[in-house]
Write an enzyme that holds these catalytic residues in place. Structure first.
Site, mmCIF file in Angstrom:
data_model
loop_
_atom_site.group_PDB
_atom_site.id
_atom_site.type_symbol
_atom_site.label_atom_id
_atom_site.label_comp_id
_atom_site.label_asym_id
_atom_site.label_seq_id
_atom_site.Cartn_x
_atom_site.Cartn_y
_atom_site.Cartn_z
ATOM 1 N N TYR A 191 42.819 13.386 14.207
ATOM 2 C CA TYR A 191 43.404 12.226 14.883
ATOM 3 C C TYR A 191 44.622 11.674 14.137
ATOM 4 C CZ TYR A 191 39.068 12.215 17.582
ATOM 5 O OH TYR A 191 38.020 12.576 18.384
ATOM 6 N N ASP B 35 28.094 10.458 20.003
ATOM 7 C CA ASP B 35 27.800 10.138 21.403
ATOM 8 C C ASP B 35 26.588 10.928 21.895
ATOM 9 O OD1 ASP B 35 29.804 8.319 21.520
ATOM 10 O OD2 ASP B 35 30.788 9.164 23.283
ATOM 11 N N ASP C 216 28.845 23.941 16.575
ATOM 12 C CA ASP C 216 28.329 24.412 17.872
ATOM 13 C C ASP C 216 26.808 24.547 17.831
ATOM 14 O OD1 ASP C 216 29.010 26.336 16.003
ATOM 15 O OD2 ASP C 216 29.574 27.866 17.451
ATOM 16 N N ASP D 289 32.819 12.162 16.155
ATOM 17 C CA ASP D 289 33.061 11.424 17.397
ATOM 18 C C ASP D 289 32.148 11.986 18.496
ATOM 19 O OD1 ASP D 289 34.174 9.823 19.287
ATOM 20 O OD2 ASP D 289 36.182 10.694 19.224
ATOM 21 N N LYS E 226 32.901 24.020 10.643
ATOM 22 C CA LYS E 226 33.173 25.264 11.360
ATOM 23 C C LYS E 226 33.790 26.202 10.325
ATOM 24 C CE LYS E 226 33.243 27.419 15.341
ATOM 25 N NZ LYS E 226 32.010 27.908 15.958
#
Ligand code: NAD
Length: 359
Positions: free
Chosen positions: A140, A251, A223, A247, A190
């Site tokens: 970001y 959620d 993942d 982020d 990752k």
């Protein structure tokens, strides 16, 4: 003396914040370590007062406070304003100025509310996950960021960059929090395809080896983690993640718990912290005294634990909430049968009286 700045904000913000103030007053009356607090205008309420969402005066008080407690900001009245003048801009400025680099989002399933989740209760049982998300670095904020046209083709870029210090400080926060909980950290990356994520894994491993060998550390690829959180949610304790992965996973964890009105959060830095419910100002129910104050009260419990090291008080607030829910009391948003539906004030008062018996 502990100084706390309280920013009730807009919409249901002031309604849920008042319930938290009742709790601070109760604890102050029973404790030597008193919290001295002051309220100030923030967000839309501040725009109406002085034309900006976060005035210099309020920011100065925030910088001098030990912690900031926030209700919620925003609403239709200010939605059409220029981006830089909107209530939400005040929030971003506050986080930036207080350098809160770690966002904490607990997702605890209260057994009496397990039926509100989209997962089966037997899978959810015992789930109590705490996501620690890196908040001020990563994709970001990566530079150079651009969106342009080259030889007739549109191209855009947002680099994902971390240095080892940014990773180490948020990793330390995650391990410290795990020490106050069930002593397990699952770090998401990752590393199999991204160099920056291999650095993430290496630094987290080093921080662990250097100072936190009493904590169990697990590494998962993002993942796989997205699947495992749904498959075996009760096996997670603290989840540590970069800005983007955090982020998304926070959620996902939030969805496990059922209702927005139940989700607390904190953004912490080296010495400052902001505590706030995850929900917004809920303009659709503002002013009706029907909001669920539990997310805000759980955020307050986090403040006692993470800013003031009062684990005992924090745990007692959590227990008071659990008992009130176990007895079948509900606000409208978490009620399935409209029985025992309390308004915002009544729910706050019930939690206060439960807590009073424990102090
Ligand atoms: P919201 O979280 O305010 O509301 C979403 C839905 O959940 C609404 O139906 C609302 O009634 C319900 N809800 C939320 N909190 C509740 C509670 N405590 N008890 C009962 N029901 C609750 O999200 P939104 O409608 O997308 O946003 C409204 C405003 O809030 C916007 O201006 C948005 O920018 C702002 N916002 C602020 C924050 C913040 O202050 N941190 C966060 C999110 C949204």
């Amino acid at each position: 003396m502990r100084n706390v700045l309280i920013l009730p904000g807009d919409g249901i913000g002031p309604e849920v914040t008042e319930q938290c103030i009742k709790i601070i007053d109760l604890i102050n009356s029973k404790s030597k370590n008193v919290i001295k607090y002051q309220r100030a205008l923030f967000g839309g309420a501040s725009i109406d007062d002085c034309g900006e969402p976060l005035s210099k005066k309020v920011l100065d008080i925030a910088m001098k406070s030990d912690a900031v407690f926030l209700g919620a900001v925003g609403g239709p009245k200010w939605e059409t304003m220029e981006h830089d003048l909107k209530p939400e801009k005040g929030l971003l400025t506050l986080r930036k100025e207080l350098q809160t680099f770690a966002n904490l989002r607990p997702g605890k399933v209260f057994s009496s509310l397990a039926s509100a989740s989209s997962l089966r209760p037997e899978i959810l049982n015992g789930t109590d996950i705490f996501v620690v998300r890196e908040l001020t670095g990563g994709i970001y904020f990566g530079e150079p960021r651009f969106s342009k046209e080259i030889d007739g083709k549109r191209i855009a870029s947002n680099p994902l960059i971390y240095n080892e210090d940014e990773i180490a400080r948020v990793a330390k926060s995650a391990f410290e929090i795990a020490r106050k909980r069930n002593k397990k950290v699952t770090s998401l990356d990752k590393a199999n395809v991204l160099e920056v994520m291999q650095l993430w894994r290496d630094v987290v491993t080093e921080v662990h080896e250097n100072a936190y060998s009493d904590i169990e550390l697990e590494h998962l690829y993002i993942d796989n983690a997205a699947m495992q959180v749904i498959k075996r949610p009760s096996t997670f304790d603290v989840i540590l993640a970069s800005n983007l992965f955090g982020d998304i996973i926070s959620d996902e964890v939030a969805e496990l718990t059922g209702s927005l009105g139940m989700l607390p959060s904190a953004s912490i830095g080296e010495s400052k912290a902001i505590y706030e419910p995850v929900h917004g100002s809920a303009p659709d129910i503002a002013g009706q005294n029907i909001a669920n104050p539990i997310a805000a009260i759980l955020s307050l419990a986090m403040m006692y634990k993470y800013s003031f090291n009062e684990d005992n008080i924090s745990d007692k607030i959590d227990q008071a909430i659990t008992e009130v829910l176990d007895e079948g009391n509900r606000t409208r948003d978490i009620s399935t049968d409209n029985n025992n539906v309390l308004n915002c004030n009544q729910m706050g008062d019930l939690i206060v009286s439960k807590l009073e018996q424990k102090l």
